[in-house]
Design a protein around this motif. Structure first.
Motif, PDB file in Angstrom:
ATOM      1  N   UNK A   1       0.827  -1.207   0.000  1.00 24.39           N
ATOM      2  CA  UNK A   1       0.000   0.000   0.000  1.00 24.39           C
ATOM      3  C   UNK A   1       0.861   1.256   0.000  1.00 24.39           C
ATOM      4  N   UNK A   2       1.972   1.236   0.728  1.00 25.13           N
ATOM      5  CA  UNK A   2       2.875   2.393   0.758  1.00 25.13           C
ATOM      6  C   UNK A   2       3.552   2.600  -0.585  1.00 25.13           C
ATOM      7  N   UNK A   3       3.998   1.498  -1.207  1.00 24.43           N
ATOM      8  CA  UNK A   3       4.725   1.594  -2.473  1.00 24.43           C
ATOM      9  C   UNK A   3       3.813   1.891  -3.651  1.00 24.43           C
ATOM     10  N   UNK A   4       2.607   1.316  -3.634  1.00 24.09           N
ATOM     11  CA  UNK A   4       1.700   1.428  -4.782  1.00 24.09           C
ATOM     12  C   UNK A   4       0.266   1.574  -4.289  1.00 24.09           C
TER      13      UNK A   4
ATOM     14  N   UNK B   1      -6.912  -4.416   2.823  1.00 19.75           N
ATOM     15  CA  UNK B   1      -7.209  -5.515   1.916  1.00 19.75           C
ATOM     16  C   UNK B   1      -8.600  -5.356   1.329  1.00 19.75           C
ATOM     17  N   UNK B   2      -8.692  -5.536   0.010  1.00 27.02           N
ATOM     18  CA  UNK B   2      -9.966  -5.377  -0.681  1.00 27.02           C
ATOM     19  C   UNK B   2     -10.807  -6.651  -0.606  1.00 27.02           C
ATOM     20  N   UNK B   3     -10.153  -7.809  -0.688  1.00 30.73           N
ATOM     21  CA  UNK B   3     -10.848  -9.085  -0.584  1.00 30.73           C
ATOM     22  C   UNK B   3     -10.036 -10.047   0.286  1.00 30.73           C
ATOM     23  N   UNK B   4     -10.731 -10.951   0.965  1.00 30.44           N
ATOM     24  CA  UNK B   4     -10.100 -11.947   1.838  1.00 30.44           C
ATOM     25  C   UNK B   4     -10.632 -13.310   1.411  1.00 30.44           C
ATOM     26  N   UNK B   5      -9.762 -14.178   0.864  1.00 30.26           N
ATOM     27  CA  UNK B   5     -10.166 -15.486   0.351  1.00 30.26           C
ATOM     28  C   UNK B   5      -9.478 -16.608   1.124  1.00 30.26           C
ATOM     29  N   UNK B   6     -10.158 -17.744   1.196  1.00 28.31           N
ATOM     30  CA  UNK B   6      -9.537 -18.922   1.790  1.00 28.31           C
ATOM     31  C   UNK B   6      -8.965 -19.806   0.687  1.00 28.31           C
ATOM     32  N   UNK B   7      -7.943 -20.568   1.049  1.00 31.32           N
ATOM     33  CA  UNK B   7      -7.375 -21.484   0.059  1.00 31.32           C
ATOM     34  C   UNK B   7      -7.481 -22.925   0.570  1.00 31.32           C
ATOM     35  N   UNK B   8      -7.626 -23.855  -0.327  1.00 27.75           N
ATOM     36  CA  UNK B   8      -7.595 -23.632  -1.795  1.00 27.75           C
ATOM     37  C   UNK B   8      -8.852 -22.935  -2.289  1.00 27.75           C
ATOM     38  N   UNK B   9      -8.673 -21.873  -3.072  1.00 28.25           N
ATOM     39  CA  UNK B   9      -9.805 -21.119  -3.595  1.00 28.25           C
ATOM     40  C   UNK B   9     -10.203 -21.703  -4.942  1.00 28.25           C
ATOM     41  N   UNK B  10     -11.473 -22.023  -5.137  1.00 25.91           N
ATOM     42  CA  UNK B  10     -11.925 -22.548  -6.424  1.00 25.91           C
ATOM     43  C   UNK B  10     -11.553 -21.594  -7.560  1.00 25.91           C
TER      44      UNK B  10
END
Length: 376
Positions: free
Chosen positions: A71-74, A100-109
């Protein structure tokens, strides 16, 4: 040419990165980084990325810390957190600390990942479009103001143009990430001078001593400009730079880097316009203990006073083009001051000059600085 938007995946497991690259390369331009350190380096050297997708659990630096650095760099980059440890505390921390714009769990479909990246790409496009619209609209409004200043007070306008080029040179060499506000502040730093009389301005530019009342009036012009800009949305940062453009570092140690640059450039320009050599001007500034940021003066001394990229030429007035810079003041034969030395030629200026040319009130040639790309 602007790069096409791309996605950077950051994970400490090469196998997972290979999977992302193979699965998504047909839908997106995909890049990968093996760990947060490599990710930050790629952002510096290959960015900006539209989207950065980071694993949460990585050695040396976790995903939350990594995305905060992203976020600081870009700032425009859309950030996505991917983790196999989806607890509420991690999600809250990721959103609050890493933006963070989205929070996903893995394995993500795969279909979920594709939809998420499509939404992120749209968000990135909106952010970039809004910023460019803001920059373009704001610059257009400011240009109207400076064009008016050039007509009302060519000397003050010429000074702001010279200072703008100096400030741009310094900010570039100091690698300031955000130079829009400094550029606008330099363009507008003399706007308040429209309230001053010709007598006061002539004394200021000639280095003559002002009486107490004149000095008080002159010292107010940054505040006058700041007050004008207060009526324009999202100009508070520019207004603050201008308000403190005459501050000394010893009296205001928390003044912004932009205000420090503007102060040094303004005072340097005054000395140069009084006939002092570049080195003597720098030495004079250095002798004023506690006034300037020495890092700013170091850059100014190493540079070429903002004239790199130009060559001097004498051209006919009918050969003037937008982008050329006057290397001498332009006066009409009947002593009307049209443009100050150091003023950049604009379409508005050419329209006015054409009227004087038609009435044969100008000398036929003038010295200018011509951008090198004009000669290619």
């Amino acid at each position: 040419m602007q790069k096409s938007p791309s996605v950077l995946f950051v994970d400490d497991e090469p196998r997972i990165l290979d999977t992302y690259r193979a699965s998504l390369r047909k839908q997106f331009k995909v890049d990968t980084a093996n760990g947060p350190e490599e990710g930050l380096e790629k952002i510096k050297t290959s960015g900006p990325y539209a989207v950065v997708v980071s694993d949460l659990k990585m050695p040396k630096m976790d995903g939350i810390t990594f995305l905060a650095k992203v976020q600081e760099l870009s700032p425009d980059t859309v950030r996505v957190m991917l983790t196999g440890h989806a607890d509420v505390e991690s999600a809250i921390s990721a959103v609050n600390n890493g933006a963070v714009f989205r929070f996903l769990t893995k394995p993500s479909p795969l279909d979920v990942m594709i939809r998420t990246l499509e939404v992120c790409m749209k968000q990135y496009s909106l952010v970039v479009a809004e910023r460019e619209l803001f920059r373009g609209t704001l610059r257009g409004c400011i240009k109207v103001l400076t064009d008016i200043l050039s007509l009302v007070n060519p000397e003050a306008f010429g000074r702001s143009e010279r200072v703008r080029r100096l400030a741009g040179y310094i900010s570039q060499n100091m690698k300031l990430r955000q130079n829009l506000y400094l550029d606008l502040a330099a363009m507008l730093c003399q706007l308040g001078c429209v309230t001053l009389t010709d007598t006061v301005l002539e004394k200021v530019f000639n280095g003559d001593k002002l009486d107490a009342e004149e000095q008080q009036i002159y010292d107010m012009h940054p505040a006058v400009t700041a007050s004008m800009l207060a009526q324009i949305p999202r100009m508070s940062a520019v207004s603050d730079i201008i308000l403190h453009q005459h501050d000394s570092l010893v009296d205001n140690p928390t003044m912004s880097t932009e205000a420090r640059i503007l102060r040094a450039c303004l005072d340097y320009d005054v000395l140069i316009q009084r006939g002092m050599s570049q080195q003597d001007a720098i030495d004079s500034l250095r002798s004023r203990t506690g006034v300037y940021d020495l890092k700013v003066l170091d850059v100014l001394e190493r540079g070429t006073a903002g004239e790199d990229g130009y060559v001097r030429r004498e051209v006919g007035l009918t050969e003037l083009l937008p982008g050329m810079i006057l290397d001498e003041a332009l006066w009409s034969i009947d002593k009307v001051h049209l443009m100050a030395e150091g003023t950049e030629v604009t379409e508005t200026a050419l329209m006015r000059l054409n009227n004087f040319i038609k009435s044969k009130r100008l000398s036929p040639t003038i010295r200018v600085l011509v951008p090198l790309n004009f000669l290619q």
